[in-house]
Design an enzyme around this catalytic site. Structure first.
Site, PDB file in Angstrom:
ATOM      1  N   GLU A   6     -18.370  18.123   2.879  1.00  0.00           N
ATOM      2  CA  GLU A   6     -17.615  18.730   1.779  1.00  0.00           C
ATOM      3  C   GLU A   6     -18.390  18.609   0.463  1.00  0.00           C
ATOM      4  OE1 GLU A   6     -13.260  17.690   3.733  1.00  0.00           O
ATOM      5  OE2 GLU A   6     -14.060  16.419   2.157  1.00  0.00           O
TER       6      GLU A   6
ATOM      7  N   GLY B  70       0.830  -1.200   0.000  1.00  0.00           N
ATOM      8  CA  GLY B  70       0.000   0.000   0.000  1.00  0.00           C
ATOM      9  C   GLY B  70       0.861   1.245   0.000  1.00  0.00           C
TER      10      GLY B  70
HETATM   11  C1  LIG Z   1     -13.150  11.009   0.372  1.00  0.00           C
HETATM   12  C2  LIG Z   1     -12.174  10.989   1.509  1.00  0.00           C
HETATM   13  C3  LIG Z   1     -11.866  12.177   2.153  1.00  0.00           C
HETATM   14  C4  LIG Z   1     -10.968  12.186   3.203  1.00  0.00           C
HETATM   15  N1  LIG Z   1     -10.676  13.380   3.804  1.00  0.00           N
HETATM   16  C5  LIG Z   1      -9.749  13.400   4.779  1.00  0.00           C
HETATM   17  C6  LIG Z   1      -9.362  14.650   5.366  1.00  0.00           C
HETATM   18  O1  LIG Z   1      -9.872  15.708   4.996  1.00  0.00           O
HETATM   19  N2  LIG Z   1      -8.412  14.622   6.336  1.00  0.00           N
HETATM   20  C7  LIG Z   1      -7.839  13.455   6.748  1.00  0.00           C
HETATM   21  O2  LIG Z   1      -6.963  13.483   7.604  1.00  0.00           O
HETATM   22  N3  LIG Z   1      -8.180  12.267   6.226  1.00  0.00           N
HETATM   23  C8  LIG Z   1      -9.129  12.214   5.244  1.00  0.00           C
HETATM   24  N4  LIG Z   1      -9.486  11.025   4.701  1.00  0.00           N
HETATM   25  C9  LIG Z   1      -8.913   9.780   5.263  1.00  0.00           C
HETATM   26  C10 LIG Z   1      -7.523   9.537   4.753  1.00  0.00           C
HETATM   27  O3  LIG Z   1      -7.479   9.660   3.350  1.00  0.00           O
HETATM   28  C11 LIG Z   1      -7.103   8.152   5.200  1.00  0.00           C
HETATM   29  O4  LIG Z   1      -7.086   8.137   6.608  1.00  0.00           O
HETATM   30  C12 LIG Z   1      -5.748   7.760   4.664  1.00  0.00           C
HETATM   31  O5  LIG Z   1      -5.761   7.746   3.257  1.00  0.00           O
HETATM   32  C13 LIG Z   1      -5.343   6.384   5.194  1.00  0.00           C
HETATM   33  O6  LIG Z   1      -4.109   6.023   4.669  1.00  0.00           O
HETATM   34  P1  LIG Z   1      -3.744   4.499   4.432  1.00  0.00           P
HETATM   35  O7  LIG Z   1      -2.327   4.481   4.003  1.00  0.00           O
HETATM   36  O8  LIG Z   1      -4.137   3.708   5.613  1.00  0.00           O
HETATM   37  O9  LIG Z   1      -4.708   4.003   3.271  1.00  0.00           O
HETATM   38  P2  LIG Z   1      -4.946   4.579   1.824  1.00  0.00           P
HETATM   39  O10 LIG Z   1      -4.484   5.984   1.720  1.00  0.00           O
HETATM   40  O11 LIG Z   1      -6.358   4.279   1.521  1.00  0.00           O
HETATM   41  O12 LIG Z   1      -3.992   3.706   0.892  1.00  0.00           O
HETATM   42  C14 LIG Z   1      -4.164   2.355   0.690  1.00  0.00           C
HETATM   43  C15 LIG Z   1      -3.317   1.960  -0.503  1.00  0.00           C
HETATM   44  O13 LIG Z   1      -3.272   0.538  -0.564  1.00  0.00           O
HETATM   45  C16 LIG Z   1      -3.423   0.125  -1.902  1.00  0.00           C
HETATM   46  N5  LIG Z   1      -3.952  -1.228  -1.853  1.00  0.00           N
HETATM   47  C17 LIG Z   1      -5.141  -1.644  -1.350  1.00  0.00           C
HETATM   48  N6  LIG Z   1      -5.242  -2.970  -1.400  1.00  0.00           N
HETATM   49  C18 LIG Z   1      -4.096  -3.428  -1.932  1.00  0.00           C
HETATM   50  C19 LIG Z   1      -3.587  -4.735  -2.217  1.00  0.00           C
HETATM   51  N7  LIG Z   1      -4.273  -5.824  -1.907  1.00  0.00           N
HETATM   52  N8  LIG Z   1      -2.368  -4.845  -2.780  1.00  0.00           N
HETATM   53  C20 LIG Z   1      -1.628  -3.748  -3.086  1.00  0.00           C
HETATM   54  N9  LIG Z   1      -2.073  -2.488  -2.822  1.00  0.00           N
HETATM   55  C21 LIG Z   1      -3.264  -2.339  -2.235  1.00  0.00           C
HETATM   56  C22 LIG Z   1      -4.360   1.147  -2.497  1.00  0.00           C
HETATM   57  O14 LIG Z   1      -4.218   1.188  -3.910  1.00  0.00           O
HETATM   58  C23 LIG Z   1      -3.896   2.427  -1.814  1.00  0.00           C
HETATM   59  O15 LIG Z   1      -2.896   3.085  -2.545  1.00  0.00           O
HETATM   60  C24 LIG Z   1     -10.379  10.981   3.632  1.00  0.00           C
HETATM   61  C25 LIG Z   1     -10.684   9.782   2.990  1.00  0.00           C
HETATM   62  C26 LIG Z   1     -11.572   9.789   1.930  1.00  0.00           C
HETATM   63  C27 LIG Z   1     -11.897   8.503   1.219  1.00  0.00           C
END
Ligand SMILES: Cc1cc2nc3c(=O)[nH]c(=O)nc-3n(C[C@H](O)[C@H](O)[C@H](O)COP(=O)(O)OP(=O)(O)OC[C@H]3O[C@@H](n4cnc5c(N)ncnc54)[C@H](O)[C@@H]3O)c2cc1C
Length: 458
Positions: free
Chosen positions: A180, A21
């Protein structure tokens, strides 16, 4: 993927870190390991990091997809110890210490899984056909298509009831994303599109925000929720709290408030309620016995590792960290970023034979934007609203956008939009770019002579 191929850079002596990820958690972990004496492989099924906090701006035509996406290979190119791989992890083998790919496997010494969450329809997955959620670029483009196509259809519709259904936008979920979206659609209807149509009055659009709890923005303090509600209402949004969505159909949504059901005819329903863990959560549970919470997130140890598997870590939205405060840490970008950086620090220390204290999240505050010149910010010691909060929101988002190019284009785009109140990226795209409009035209839906159809809730 052929493992011998992807492993060609491996020197067997180095500690192999696999990060699954490239979202906020995975990317920040990889960046922080850039100079560590380890070999890092970042595997993501997309070739770019997505700045999800601005997805709603793609969905509402403010910025373009590339403005909020950064190629992972480009972002990590200076990290000589890091290889980026476009692939999907489908399984893990914790005993053999490898991740399983659709056509191969990859060994690790330490594994970090940061595959995030997606939206959740609470057991009604068929609703997603009628009410898209917002998680990916494709989701945002689908929302954009539906929003702008609805105004186009309304322009051609002579039946007043049907026209109003095209001009009714229902958003389920009064958290930050719902707020939003509602604010941005109201600004489109009352500002950007106001002078562009000849038949319809876009300011007659109804934007309805549905929230099950007694106030919008539930994680914020009641006074900030009240201010957000007042600002949204000023923009023309109708807010229904203590209201549950009980059915979603192609051209209507059914809601319940105090045991009263109501059918709202609408052609555009947007889903901003609920999250569920990425499918890898279940895989982790099955392979390691790690406990999951109700949303399928993995309950982690105080150092973000799994019980009995000190070399497997879960970070970001996929992790449920229950060791700080009464509730698990929120699923927000700063938590994911700090967890990613903590993971990197822990690996460095472990390799030096040191230990690190348990993870502690430092909360610098929360921000939610409502519209131009309007946001709410809670910094703990001070709460901000209005223009000052909006400026804080603007700077925070520009600051955290990953690449300089993106910072610049988004800043210019916002600056331009600020003065023109425009929405330049309002393209209706996709093979099915006419979508429902074309179907309706074929079926004579636009024929004013035809009797009004009853809106049917299926
Ligand atoms: C519409 C929206 C608005 C948001 N607004 C805010 C905000 O204003 N402020 C804030 O702080 N947070 C916000 N968030 C939340 C924030 O985006 C998340 O908390 C953050 O992205 C989490 O990071 P992460 O690395 O856990 O997951 P993610 O950023 O979701 O990344 C997961 C990654 O894993 C990859 N992946 C998934 N499954 C697999 C697999 N099996 N194999 C390989 N790759 C894989 C995906 O392609 C992705 O790139 C928002 C979220 C959304 C959806």
């Amino acid at each position: 993927m052929n493992v011998s191929m992807v492993d060609r850079h491996n020197s067997q002596s180095q500690h192999r870190v696999v990060i699954v990820g490239g979202g906020f958690g995975g990317l920040y972990a990889a960046q922080a390991l850039g100079r560590a004496p380890v070999e890092v492989k970042v595997i993501d099924k997309r070739n770019f990091h997505l700045f999800q906090p601005l997805l709603y701006q793609v969905a509402t035509g403010t910025v373009s997809p590339a403005d909020i996406s950064s190629p992972l290979r480009l972002v990590l190119r200076k990290n000589q110890n890091t290889q980026v791989l476009l692939d999907e992890v489908v399984d893990i083998d914790p005993d053999e210490k490898k991740v399983i790919l659709p056509d191969g496997e990859m060994p690790y010494d330490t594994l970090a899984i940061a595959t995030g969450v997606s939206h959740h329809y609470f057991g009604n997955d068929h609703w997603k056909n009628y009410a898209p959620g917002l998680k990916t670029i494709e989701d945002a483009l689908e929302m954009r298509r539906r929003i702008f196509a609805a105004f186009e259809a309304a322009e051609k519709e002579s039946n007043p009831q049907r026209r109003q259904a095209w001009l009714t936008f229902v958003i389920a979920g009064g958290g930050p994303t719902g707020v939003e979206l509602a604010g941005a659609i109201a600004e489109i209807a009352h500002g950007a599109l106001k002078k562009d149509f000849r038949t319809i009055d876009t300011t007659a659009a109804k934007i309805i925000l549905i929230e099950g709890l007694d106030r919008i923005l539930p994680p914020y303090s009641p006074d900030l929720s009240a201010r957000a509600q007042a600002d949204l209402e000023k923009l023309g949004v109708t807010i229904r709290t203590q209201t549950l969505v009980t059915n979603v159909a192609e051209n209507a949504v059914t809601v319940r408030h105090e045991n009263q059901e109501e059918v709202i005819p609408t052609e555009t329903i947007l889903w901003a309620a609920g999250v569920k863990a990425s499918p890898l959560g279940k895989v982790i549970h099955e392979r390691t016995g790690a406990e999951l919470d109700r949303a399928g997130r993995v309950i982690v140890e105080p150092d973000l590792s799994l019980a009995n598997y000190p070399d497997i870590f879960v970070i970001g939205d996929l992790a449920n960290f229950p060791h700080q405060g009464d509730r698990p840490l929120p699923g927000v970008a700063p938590v994911a970023m700090q967890e990613g950086q903590y993971f990197a620090k822990l690996i460095r220390k472990r390799l030096q034979g040191d230990t690190v204290a348990p993870f502690r999240y430092v909360d610098y505050g929360s921000l939610a934007v409502i519209g131009q010149n309007s946001a709410v910010v809670d910094l703990g010691f001070v709460k901000l609203t209005g223009v000052i909060a909006w400026l804080a929101w603007v700077f925070a988002h520009i600051y955290y956008l990953i690449e300089f190019d993106n910072k610049l284009t988004v800043m210019l785009q916002w600056g331009w939009n600020y003065f023109t109140r425009g929405r330049g990226a309002r393209l209706i795209t996709g093979e099915d770019s006419l979508g429902k409009i074309a179907q309706r035209m074929k079926s004579g839906y636009y024929d004013a002579e035809k009797p009004t159809e009853q809106v049917e809730v299926r």
